[in-house]
Write a protein that holds these residues in place. Structure first.
Motif, PDB file in Angstrom:
ATOM      1  N   PHE A   1       0.820  -1.211   0.000  1.00 36.04           N
ATOM      2  CA  PHE A   1       0.000   0.000   0.000  1.00 36.04           C
ATOM      3  C   PHE A   1       0.855   1.264   0.000  1.00 36.04           C
ATOM      4  CE2 PHE A   1      -2.741  -3.277   1.793  1.00 36.04           C
ATOM      5  CZ  PHE A   1      -3.891  -3.095   1.041  1.00 36.04           C
ATOM      6  N   GLU A   2       2.107   1.128   0.364  1.00 30.96           N
ATOM      7  CA  GLU A   2       3.034   2.245   0.313  1.00 30.96           C
ATOM      8  C   GLU A   2       4.446   1.712   0.104  1.00 30.96           C
ATOM      9  OE1 GLU A   2       2.490   4.274   3.978  1.00 30.96           O
ATOM     10  OE2 GLU A   2       3.337   2.681   5.224  1.00 30.96           O
ATOM     11  N   ILE A   3       5.272   2.546  -0.501  1.00 28.13           N
ATOM     12  CA  ILE A   3       6.641   2.174  -0.824  1.00 28.13           C
ATOM     13  C   ILE A   3       7.590   3.055  -0.025  1.00 28.13           C
ATOM     14  CG2 ILE A   3       8.344   1.968  -2.664  1.00 28.13           C
ATOM     15  CD1 ILE A   3       6.065   1.623  -4.626  1.00 28.13           C
TER      16      ILE A   3
ATOM     17  N   TYR B   1       7.883   7.434   3.131  1.00 23.01           N
ATOM     18  CA  TYR B   1       6.920   6.460   2.649  1.00 23.01           C
ATOM     19  C   TYR B   1       6.018   7.128   1.605  1.00 23.01           C
ATOM     20  CZ  TYR B   1       8.236   3.239   6.365  1.00 23.01           C
ATOM     21  OH  TYR B   1       8.938   2.381   7.179  1.00 23.01           O
ATOM     22  N   VAL B   2       5.978   6.516   0.420  1.00 22.43           N
ATOM     23  CA  VAL B   2       5.176   7.039  -0.684  1.00 22.43           C
ATOM     24  C   VAL B   2       3.992   6.105  -0.902  1.00 22.43           C
ATOM     25  CG1 VAL B   2       5.160   7.679  -3.132  1.00 22.43           C
ATOM     26  CG2 VAL B   2       7.228   8.044  -1.743  1.00 22.43           C
ATOM     27  N   ALA B   3       2.805   6.688  -0.956  1.00 20.50           N
ATOM     28  CA  ALA B   3       1.596   5.881  -1.140  1.00 20.50           C
ATOM     29  C   ALA B   3       1.573   5.248  -2.531  1.00 20.50           C
ATOM     30  CB  ALA B   3       0.356   6.748  -0.937  1.00 20.50           C
ATOM     31  N   PHE B   4       1.078   4.018  -2.581  1.00 19.03           N
ATOM     32  CA  PHE B   4       0.919   3.286  -3.841  1.00 19.03           C
ATOM     33  C   PHE B   4      -0.575   3.041  -4.019  1.00 19.03           C
ATOM     34  CE2 PHE B   4       1.619  -0.483  -6.662  1.00 19.03           C
ATOM     35  CZ  PHE B   4       2.407   0.167  -7.599  1.00 19.03           C
ATOM     36  N   PRO B   5      -1.287   3.998  -4.640  1.00 22.19           N
ATOM     37  CA  PRO B   5      -2.756   3.943  -4.656  1.00 22.19           C
ATOM     38  C   PRO B   5      -3.308   2.762  -5.434  1.00 22.19           C
ATOM     39  CG  PRO B   5      -1.939   5.698  -6.086  1.00 22.19           C
ATOM     40  CD  PRO B   5      -0.757   5.165  -5.347  1.00 22.19           C
TER      41      PRO B   5
END
Length: 262
Positions: free
Chosen positions: A116-118, A124-128
Motif C-alpha cells: 500500500f506504500e513504498i 513512505y510514498v503511497a501506492f494507490p
C-alpha cells in the motif's frame, strides 16, 4: 439476387442501425423514469459532476493501461520472434498466461501483491489502488498487443523478406525500413479495438476500492435511495461508456476498410 433487394435489406438493417436503436431505447427508458419523477432528474443533475470526475478516472486508467501494455507487448512480441529459444519461450509463456487469465483475478492479484506504500529512504510514498488496477489491466493488454504484433509480422508476405535479403539488408534494417512501417497500419485497428475493451474493463476497478464512475454511481444510489434514480444513473453509465467506445469502434471499422489492401 441484388444485395439491396427487399428480401435482404431488412436483415442488414439491425446491424447498420444498432447504435441508433440502443440510443432510442435509452432515451425511451429515460423518459419513462425521469418524466414522472422530477426528484430523479434533480438528483441526477446534482451528481453529474461527480460522475464526470469518476469517468475521468476510468479514462485515465484505460490510457495508462494501454500505454504500458503496448510498450511491454511490443517488447514481448519482439522476444517471441527471436531465433533464440531463451527469449522466445518466456515470451510465449507470458502471452498464453495473461491472455487466458480472468481480468478480475489479475486486478485482485496486483491489488494485494503490491504494498500500500513504498519506502524510499526514510520517506513512505503511497501506492494507490488505481495504479494497481492499471497494472492489472496492463498485463492482459501486453499479451494481446504481443499477439497483434506477431500477427502483423506474420501477415507480411515472405517475398518481401527474400527481396530485402537479396539487396543485402540486415535483419535490423529489414525490420526498421520495410516490415515495421507496414505493421503499424495492420496493428492500428485491432489495437484501437483492444483499447475500447480495456476501457470497458475499467468498470472492475470499483471492486477493489477505486473511486471511479461505478463507485460514484453506487454511492449516489445509496444516498438518494430512489428506485427510479438507481435505474436512471446506471442507464446513464451505459450511455456514457457507449458514447465513448462507439466512436472508437466506428473508427476501427473505417481503418480496417482503408488498410484492407496494405
Amino acid at each position: 439476387m441484388a444485395i439491396d433487394s427487399p428480401a435482404i435489406a431488412p436483415l442488414a438493417w439491425p446491424r447498420r442501425h444498432f447504435g441508433k436503436v440502443l440510443l432510442g431505447l435509452a432515451t425511451l427508458s429515460w423518459l419513462v423514469y425521469v418524466a414522472p419523477h422530477s426528484p430523479v432528474l434533480k438528483a441526477l443533475l446534482q451528481w453529474s459532476p461527480a460522475l464526470a470526475a469518476g469517468f475521468g478516472q476510468n479514462i485515465l486508467i484505460s490510457l495508462l493501461a494501454i500505454g504500458l501494455g503496448s510498450v511491454a507487448g511490443l517488447l514481448v512480441g519482439a522476444m517471441a520472434l527471436s531465433p533464440l529459444r531463451l527469449l522466445r519461450w518466456p515470451a510465449r509463456i507470458w502471452v498464453q498466461v495473461f491472455r487466458n487469465a480472468p481480468w478480475l483475478v489479475l486486478i485482485y492479484f496486483t491489488t494485494y501483491v503490491f504494498p500500500f506504500e513504498i519506502r524510499i529512504g526514510s520517506t513512505y510514498v503511497a501506492f494507490p489502488d488505481w495504479i494497481k488496477v492499471t497494472l492489472g489491466l496492463a498485463l492482459p493488454a501486453s499479451a494481446n498487443v504481443a499477439e497483434i504484433f506477431r500477427g502483423a509480422i506474420a501477415s507480411i508476405p515472405s517475398t518481401q523478406w527474400e527481396a530485402a535479403r537479396s539487396l543485402a539488408f540486415t535483419r535490423g534494417q529489414i525490420f526498421r525500413s520495410i516490415i515495421l512501417p507496414q505493421c503499424f497500419k495492420r496493428m492500428l485497428p485491432p489495437w484501437m479495438n483492444l483499447y475500447a475493451v480495456i476501457t470497458m474493463g475499467t468498470a472492475l476497478a470499483s471492486l477493489v476500492g477505486v473511486h471511479d464512475v461505478i463507485d460514484t454511481a453506487q454511492i449516489a444510489s445509496n444516498t438518494v435511495n430512489l428506485t427510479g434514480f438507481t435505474v436512471v444513473i446506471y442507464l446513464s453509465l451505459l450511455v456514457l461508456f457507449f458514447a465513448y467506445c462507439y466512436p472508437i469502434s466506428r473508427l476501427t471499422q473505417y481503418l480496417e476498410r482503408r488498410y484492407a489492401f496494405y
